[in-house]
Write a protein that holds these residues in place. Sequence first.
Motif, PDB file in Angstrom:
ATOM      1  N   GLN A 178      52.223  34.222  33.885  1.00  0.00           N
ATOM      2  CA  GLN A 178      52.632  34.667  32.554  1.00  0.00           C
ATOM      3  C   GLN A 178      51.566  34.309  31.517  1.00  0.00           C
ATOM      4  OE1 GLN A 178      56.398  33.081  31.267  1.00  0.00           O
ATOM      5  NE2 GLN A 178      56.019  33.572  29.126  1.00  0.00           N
ATOM      6  N   LEU A 179      51.030  33.104  31.595  1.00  0.00           N
ATOM      7  CA  LEU A 179      50.005  32.688  30.642  1.00  0.00           C
ATOM      8  C   LEU A 179      48.718  33.493  30.828  1.00  0.00           C
ATOM      9  CD1 LEU A 179      50.489  28.806  30.752  1.00  0.00           C
ATOM     10  CD2 LEU A 179      51.162  30.360  28.930  1.00  0.00           C
ATOM     11  N   ILE A 180      48.343  33.777  32.075  1.00  0.00           N
ATOM     12  CA  ILE A 180      47.132  34.571  32.324  1.00  0.00           C
ATOM     13  C   ILE A 180      47.234  35.923  31.648  1.00  0.00           C
ATOM     14  CG2 ILE A 180      45.868  35.809  34.129  1.00  0.00           C
ATOM     15  CD1 ILE A 180      46.389  33.420  35.977  1.00  0.00           C
ATOM     16  N   PHE A 181      48.404  36.562  31.733  1.00  0.00           N
ATOM     17  CA  PHE A 181      48.553  37.888  31.134  1.00  0.00           C
ATOM     18  C   PHE A 181      48.576  37.826  29.606  1.00  0.00           C
ATOM     19  CE2 PHE A 181      49.119  39.480  35.277  1.00  0.00           C
ATOM     20  CZ  PHE A 181      49.066  40.872  35.232  1.00  0.00           C
ATOM     21  N   GLU A 182      48.843  36.648  29.046  1.00  0.00           N
ATOM     22  CA  GLU A 182      48.744  36.509  27.590  1.00  0.00           C
ATOM     23  C   GLU A 182      47.290  36.449  27.145  1.00  0.00           C
ATOM     24  OE1 GLU A 182      50.954  33.217  26.147  1.00  0.00           O
ATOM     25  OE2 GLU A 182      52.836  33.817  27.122  1.00  0.00           O
ATOM     26  N   TRP A 183      46.395  35.977  28.042  1.00  0.00           N
ATOM     27  CA  TRP A 183      45.008  35.742  27.650  1.00  0.00           C
ATOM     28  C   TRP A 183      44.051  36.831  28.116  1.00  0.00           C
ATOM     29  CZ3 TRP A 183      46.154  30.674  30.509  1.00  0.00           C
ATOM     30  CH2 TRP A 183      46.960  29.855  29.712  1.00  0.00           C
ATOM     31  N   VAL A 184      44.386  37.512  29.222  1.00  0.00           N
ATOM     32  CA  VAL A 184      43.466  38.473  29.822  1.00  0.00           C
ATOM     33  C   VAL A 184      44.134  39.843  29.854  1.00  0.00           C
ATOM     34  CG1 VAL A 184      42.063  39.008  31.840  1.00  0.00           C
ATOM     35  CG2 VAL A 184      42.518  36.628  31.254  1.00  0.00           C
ATOM     36  N   GLU A 185      43.378  40.888  29.498  1.00  0.00           N
ATOM     37  CA  GLU A 185      43.926  42.239  29.485  1.00  0.00           C
ATOM     38  C   GLU A 185      43.860  42.837  30.881  1.00  0.00           C
ATOM     39  OE1 GLU A 185      42.454  44.824  26.462  1.00  0.00           O
ATOM     40  OE2 GLU A 185      42.313  43.237  24.979  1.00  0.00           O
ATOM     41  N   ALA A 186      44.677  42.320  31.753  1.00  0.00           N
ATOM     42  CA  ALA A 186      44.751  42.825  33.121  1.00  0.00           C
ATOM     43  C   ALA A 186      45.936  43.771  33.251  1.00  0.00           C
ATOM     44  CB  ALA A 186      44.883  41.670  34.101  1.00  0.00           C
ATOM     45  N   ASP A 187      45.824  44.696  34.208  1.00  0.00           N
ATOM     46  CA  ASP A 187      46.936  45.600  34.482  1.00  0.00           C
ATOM     47  C   ASP A 187      47.896  45.013  35.517  1.00  0.00           C
ATOM     48  OD1 ASP A 187      46.055  47.569  32.728  1.00  0.00           O
ATOM     49  OD2 ASP A 187      44.766  48.491  34.232  1.00  0.00           O
ATOM     50  N   ARG A 188      47.318  44.352  36.513  1.00  0.00           N
ATOM     51  CA  ARG A 188      48.134  43.829  37.604  1.00  0.00           C
ATOM     52  C   ARG A 188      47.580  42.468  38.019  1.00  0.00           C
ATOM     53  NH1 ARG A 188      47.540  48.440  42.021  1.00  0.00           N
ATOM     54  NH2 ARG A 188      45.437  47.570  41.941  1.00  0.00           N
TER      55      ARG A 188
END
Length: 569
Positions: A178-188
Amino acid sequence: MPSLFVYQGPDQGTLFDLEEGTSGVGRDAANQIQLHDTEVSRRHAEIRYDGTATIVADLASSNGTFVNGHRINQEHELTSGDQLFIGGTKMLFTDPAEELPEDLSDKIDIVNRGQAENSRIVRSMSQEAGSEILNFDPDSAASPWLARARSNLQIMYRTALAVSHTLDIDQLLNRIMQLIFEWVEADRGCIMLLDQQSKALTPKVRRNRQGFTSSEKLAISKTILDYVLQHNEGVLTSDARQDERWDSAVSIVQMGIREAICVPMQGRYDVVGVIYIDTSTSPQRVIQQRGHQNKFTDEHLKLMIAIAHQAALAVEDTRYYSAMMQAERLAAVGQTIAMLSHHIKNILQGISGGSYLIEAGLAQHDENIVRKGWKMVEGNQGRISALVLDMLTFSKEREPEPVPSDLNQVVGDVIDLLQARAEELKVTIDWQPAEEMPILTFDPEGIHRSVLNIVTNAVDACDERPDGRVTVSTHYLPEESLARILVEDNGIGISAEDIDKIFTIFVSNKGGRGTGLGLPVSQKILKEHGGDIRVTSTPGQGSCFTLELPAMLPAPSVRETAAGNVEKL
């Protein structure tokens, strides 16, 4: 004494204490440290401890011996905290002698308030307020470099908080993703852990960017995973079709992965898994978007490697903690089985002896022998019934079921129950009920069980005294809102060093007659009522147990009904 604790492998949770001398390590039963691991040789290694140093030596094993991930050639001196890898088994070496803290009592002094009157608190701050230093406005930063530095610091701080607040691996990994997706604009993205036995990657968490929906499975290139695990390096792929490292990785292009980051979860000594994120598009649009600015940079790769390391340390700590808990549970189960087996064996011997007498009496048509045998059987049936009840009471959390009851009557029932046993041991029970004891609200069954255990112990303590006496009295203290039950005896008493241990489970001073459950059960029941048990004792003179519980009066209407019922009884 140094020790080896197995935290991974078939013998997980086992603790081996290292005695002075040489201890063999291997699959063979002749080894002092026997490991049930097929990857371990019969005589794999040996450990030599001379009272000061601990040396591990490999015995030309086929798979080798590793310390902290490095294979040893011949021998290696272990220090506390080293990890010993033998086959598929991982062990933690601990030497308490190395970890004795320095005595700083003569170097640090905590002074009283009067001695430091010039000191005063001028400011206090909570942890939440202190972490606000990490909040920033990118537009107000002095430089782009400072903005990136503060952003990365905030990310690592929040990661550290996430990994420190849970011991559940699944919950931890979900929070990390969850934290990674807050910081990095990744799709999956997903996190996969290496199975401790098969070494295969097992998916644990999968996540899509908010607004990005895909019903397809997340297909991850084995080319990338193999590279990361084999080289223990994080990788960043961008426009996979043009990346020379992935020329043969047709699967990457076919899956439409334009950018991907895959990093190893490197713990203290080993890789525990991988974290993977990507941006994906259709194969037709891969060529069209070649000139598009990349979303992932070297900064993202460095950050993902740092995050993966924090997550790996947390996974290792959680596994180690789980192994320790398993070892403690196994030790507790072993101790419980050993203690209960001893008591049950004694009880069964008593029943067997009584059965023999009954058979003999029936054969001889002697009613006296039959009665004697039946008395033995009946007494041992009572012992095993009491043991089971104590086990259930101690092992199960329960709320008392308070009802309006007469404390004098409950304690009096205990006295009546034990009179026969006291007479058999030639012990006098002096029962002194309080003259003014109102109807109180408590759990009569629980208090009966608690008092029964205490009075039984008191009678047994007077067994060898020619003038054994137990005095049981009740007291009502309205000014303190307390009810007291005093059990005093002139028995053998309890030594000062044992008095703090008597409420510890399976600790008994009654030899084969005691289970070590009675006093812990009594204390547990009293504490469930909001009360407690106190004890004073003088060896050779006797003991006094004081049972206290809150004197809760029932509601007036209930009080009148209860009083009427008691009078009728």
